[in-house]
Enzyme design. Structure first.
Site, PDB file in Angstrom:
ATOM      1  N   ARG A  86      14.646  -9.991  -4.869  1.00  0.00           N
ATOM      2  CA  ARG A  86      14.224  -8.599  -4.711  1.00  0.00           C
ATOM      3  C   ARG A  86      14.886  -7.778  -5.810  1.00  0.00           C
ATOM      4  O   ARG A  86      16.051  -8.041  -6.173  1.00  0.00           O
ATOM      5  CB  ARG A  86      14.624  -8.039  -3.338  1.00  0.00           C
ATOM      6  N   HIS A  88       5.531  -9.686  -9.602  1.00  0.00           N
ATOM      7  CA  HIS A  88       5.725 -10.150  -8.222  1.00  0.00           C
ATOM      8  C   HIS A  88       4.702 -11.238  -7.857  1.00  0.00           C
ATOM      9  O   HIS A  88       3.905 -11.081  -6.920  1.00  0.00           O
ATOM     10  CB  HIS A  88       5.642  -8.984  -7.224  1.00  0.00           C
TER      11      HIS A  88
END
Ligand code: NAP
Ligand code: GLV
Length: 312
Positions: free
Chosen positions: A227, A275
């Site tokens: 993250r 992502h």
């Protein structure tokens, strides 16, 4: 009959609606699978399949919910929601794991072998630079959960000396398992290649600050599919600019999509991927969801329960 609500966007309904109903039927579970525009009393919903982009932020009307099953491995967007009283389950999916292993191995090998250096030449210089073998490149993975462990095993099988770091002590064959603050220092000091596969929690936010980045060997490579906020962005830019870190491959960001004017886009020492390190695959994830509903219906403990106190 149970009622299962898919709470997300149209794409989630398209991907999960029919396969989920078919798999539940195959498992002998009589169910109605619905989306949010199908009007049903919220208290009659038994399970909520929850996409991170769902508009649902208030779970309080769903008084009969037996579980909220997250479609992502990461739960940081939902875990702190006080209106959620039902058990929260995170996604563990063989397809998601397989994708993450492939992405991490590919990006680790890109840097380990110096592939950019060798394939991008346009200057007709025959400059041979034979890369070291994997066994000469110590590599560390922060996070030895479902994904970190699978990546550790894959890279270890290629010959990398792999260390992994986690909150609780672990024993993974072929991997040096470390934990605690002392373990983190050892894990970082040896890491010519560092992969972040930690969840985002209050304890991991900005874990990679300037002090910890400084513990890495000079010229280290950082790969972050975990993250964005695991890293202090300014500290990373400073470490790249000073040459202490040679390159960072980043898949996840504090703000997504990464804003067009963010310095990461133009930095020569940063590779941005949008992502895509991995994703939940409906064909394999549906079986995992059904197994948890089967357990919920037969009073067995749910798999992959999130610890709300720890945040993952
Ligand atoms: P997981 O199975 O829950 O594993 C998390 C690991 O992190 C565990 O080893 C855990 O330690 C460790 N950990 C958590 N807090 C820690 C702390 N404070 N100090 C040290 N270690 C800590 O999660 P997962 O399924 O492997 O997924 C990991 C993360 O990958 C997700 O949360 C998500 O953010 C990210 N992800 C990214 C993508 C992508 O496409 N980029 C896709 C999927 C997932 P213990 O083993 O001791 O509990
Ligand atoms: C994706 O980032 C996930 O958490 O599954």
């Amino acid at each position: 009959m149970i009622r299962v609500l898919i709470s997300g966007q149209r794409v989630d309904w398209d991907e999960y609606g029919e396969p989920l109903l078919a798999a539940l039927t195959n498992a002998g579970i009589e169910a109605e699978v619905i989306h949010e525009r199908m009007p049903r009393a919220p208290e009659t919903i038994d399970y909520i399949i929850y996409a991170p982009w769902s508009d649902m932020k208030d779970f309080s009307p769903f008084t009969g919910a037996k579980a909220v099953i997250n479609l992502w491995a990461g739960v940081e967007d939902v875990v702190t929601n006080d209106s959620l009283k039902a058990p929260l389950v995170r996604m563990v999916d063989p397809g998601l794991t397989g994708g993450m292993v492939e992405w991490c191995v590919a990006h680790a090998l890109r840097h380990h072998l110096g592939i950019d250096r060798d394939v991008c030449r346009r200057n007709a210089v025959w400059d041979q630079c034979v890369p070291p073998l994997a066994r000469e490149r110590p590599l560390t993975i922060l996070g030895l959960g479902v994904l970190g462990r699978a990546v550790a095993e894959a890279l270890s099988s290629l010959g990398f000396p792999v260390a992994g770091w986690s909150r609780s002590a672990k024993d993974v064959p072929g991997v040096t398992c470390l934990s605690g603050e002392g373990g983190l220092v050892e894990a970082l000091r040896r890491a010519e290649l560092l992969i972040l596969l930690l969840p985002l929690t209050p304890a991991t936010e900005e874990l990679m600050n300037s002090e910890r980045l400084a513990l890495l060997p000079k010229g280290a490579i950082l790969i972050n599919p975990g993250r964005g906020p695991l890293i202090d962005d300014d500290a990373l830019l400073a470490a790249l600019d000073s040459g202490h870190i040679a390159h960072a491959t980043l898949d996840v960001f504090r703000e997504e999509p990464l804003p067009g004017d963010h310095p990461f886009w133009a930095h020569p020492g940063i590779t941005v991927t949008p992502h895509v390190a991995s994703a939940t695959r409906p064909d394999t994830a549906v079986g995992v969801i059904v197994e948890n509903i089967r357990r919920g219906e037969s009073g067995k403990p749910l798999l992959h329960l999130v610890d709300r106190r720890l945040g993952y």
